[in-house]
Motif scaffolding. Structure first.
Motif, mmCIF file in Angstrom:
data_model
loop_
_atom_site.group_PDB
_atom_site.id
_atom_site.type_symbol
_atom_site.label_atom_id
_atom_site.label_comp_id
_atom_site.label_asym_id
_atom_site.label_seq_id
_atom_site.Cartn_x
_atom_site.Cartn_y
_atom_site.Cartn_z
ATOM 1 N N ARG A 77 41.425 75.428 36.973
ATOM 2 C CA ARG A 77 42.691 75.670 37.661
ATOM 3 C C ARG A 77 43.532 76.646 36.862
ATOM 4 O O ARG A 77 43.822 76.397 35.700
ATOM 5 C CB ARG A 77 43.502 74.379 37.762
ATOM 6 C CG ARG A 77 42.923 73.318 38.607
ATOM 7 C CD ARG A 77 43.852 72.123 38.617
ATOM 8 N NE ARG A 77 45.144 72.506 39.167
ATOM 9 C CZ ARG A 77 45.894 71.724 39.924
ATOM 10 N NH1 ARG A 77 45.496 70.516 40.212
ATOM 11 N NH2 ARG A 77 47.040 72.145 40.381
ATOM 12 N N ALA A 78 43.953 77.731 37.481
ATOM 13 C CA ALA A 78 44.848 78.665 36.799
ATOM 14 C C ALA A 78 46.301 78.230 36.929
ATOM 15 O O ALA A 78 47.146 78.673 36.163
ATOM 16 C CB ALA A 78 44.671 80.066 37.361
ATOM 17 N N GLY A 79 46.603 77.351 37.877
ATOM 18 C CA GLY A 79 47.974 76.883 38.090
ATOM 19 C C GLY A 79 48.058 75.374 38.127
ATOM 20 O O GLY A 79 47.086 74.688 38.418
ATOM 21 N N ASP A 81 50.250 73.747 40.084
ATOM 22 C CA ASP A 81 50.957 73.372 41.304
ATOM 23 C C ASP A 81 50.212 72.271 42.053
ATOM 24 O O ASP A 81 48.980 72.228 42.059
ATOM 25 C CB ASP A 81 51.131 74.608 42.180
ATOM 26 C CG ASP A 81 51.840 75.714 41.415
ATOM 27 O OD1 ASP A 81 53.043 75.575 41.172
ATOM 28 O OD2 ASP A 81 51.153 76.677 41.020
ATOM 29 N N ALA A 115 47.803 73.454 34.627
ATOM 30 C CA ALA A 115 47.501 74.884 34.525
ATOM 31 C C ALA A 115 46.506 75.140 33.403
ATOM 32 O O ALA A 115 46.581 74.528 32.341
ATOM 33 C CB ALA A 115 48.782 75.666 34.275
ATOM 34 N N ARG A 140 47.447 73.857 48.567
ATOM 35 C CA ARG A 140 48.605 73.674 47.698
ATOM 36 C C ARG A 140 49.710 73.003 48.502
ATOM 37 O O ARG A 140 50.020 73.411 49.620
ATOM 38 C CB ARG A 140 49.073 75.044 47.175
ATOM 39 C CG ARG A 140 50.298 74.996 46.299
ATOM 40 C CD ARG A 140 50.748 76.372 45.898
ATOM 41 N NE ARG A 140 50.886 77.328 46.983
ATOM 42 C CZ ARG A 140 51.898 77.364 47.844
ATOM 43 N NH1 ARG A 140 52.862 76.480 47.763
ATOM 44 N NH2 ARG A 140 51.948 78.276 48.795
ATOM 45 N N SER A 144 53.561 77.538 43.638
ATOM 46 C CA SER A 144 53.081 78.894 43.923
ATOM 47 C C SER A 144 51.568 78.926 44.068
ATOM 48 O O SER A 144 50.859 78.042 43.580
ATOM 49 C CB SER A 144 53.478 79.831 42.781
ATOM 50 O OG SER A 144 54.867 79.833 42.610
ATOM 51 N N ASN A 145 51.081 79.987 44.713
ATOM 52 C CA ASN A 145 49.642 80.189 44.842
ATOM 53 C C ASN A 145 49.016 80.390 43.462
ATOM 54 O O ASN A 145 49.669 80.892 42.545
ATOM 55 C CB ASN A 145 49.341 81.411 45.700
ATOM 56 C CG ASN A 145 49.834 81.258 47.116
ATOM 57 O OD1 ASN A 145 50.270 80.194 47.530
ATOM 58 N ND2 ASN A 145 49.774 82.333 47.870
ATOM 59 N N TYR A 146 47.750 80.010 43.320
ATOM 60 C CA TYR A 146 47.028 80.230 42.070
ATOM 61 C C TYR A 146 45.539 80.346 42.360
ATOM 62 O O TYR A 146 45.085 80.044 43.462
ATOM 63 C CB TYR A 146 47.321 79.120 41.045
ATOM 64 C CG TYR A 146 46.781 77.756 41.419
ATOM 65 C CD1 TYR A 146 45.510 77.350 41.015
ATOM 66 C CD2 TYR A 146 47.533 76.859 42.167
ATOM 67 C CE1 TYR A 146 45.005 76.110 41.350
ATOM 68 C CE2 TYR A 146 47.039 75.616 42.508
ATOM 69 C CZ TYR A 146 45.779 75.243 42.088
ATOM 70 O OH TYR A 146 45.283 74.014 42.424
#
Length: 156
Positions: A77-79, A81, A115, A140, A144-146
């Motif tokens: 996961r880069a984010g 959220d 994240a 999501r 924000s998008n990730y």
């Protein structure tokens, strides 16, 4: 009296930290696993978006999976959220057509992790699968998008 073993056809060696007793695993077979999918997905608020970015609810994310008792989904996961995921499954006939309309929902939950973290989900989480088709959706629910990078491995 020290314990000795035959190192090669003509040399005896004492068992020590430097020369441990050799061990060979007998009757063990490696568990065959195949990589089925490697994909990067933009996780957004779109409903019914699968790991291949498809929103067509009748299209599978993975097909031809009947030989696998379990799938293992590794992801990064880069984010952080809030994200929900759903795993859907169904059987097909000998021609690859679904036996009926729709999907059986195996799990609907929150995707674990923050994240820049790795995660691992077993599909199904208990018992064996052997479904022919799977659909894995991510959505999501806040923030924000990730990017979500996934690798799915089938285990026989």
């Amino acid at each position: 009296m020290p314990v000795r073993f035959l190192r090669n056809a003509s040399e005896l060696a004492d068992v020590s930290w430097e020369t441990p007793l050799p061990v060979q695993v007998a009757n063990a077979k490696p568990v065959p696993a195949d990589t089925l999918l490697v994909a990067t997905t933009i996780v957004d608020a779109t409903a019914n978006r699968d790991l291949l970015q498809s929103t067509s609810t009748e299209l599978p994310t993975l097909d031809g999976c009947g030989q696998y008792r379990k799938l293992v989904w590794f992801y990064f996961r880069a984010g952080a959220d809030a994200t929900n995921y759903r795993v859907l499954a169904r059987a097909t006939d000998h021609n690859g057509a679904p036996l009926g309309a729709g999907w059986q929902e195996l799990v609907a939950d929150t995707l674990p992790g923050g994240a820049n973290t790795w995660g691992r989900i077993e599909i199904p989480s208990a018992g064996d699968g052997y479904y022919d088709q799977y659909r894995i959706e991510v959505r999501r629910t806040a923030g924000s998008n990730y990017f979500l990078t996934s690798k799915i491995v089938g285990v026989r």
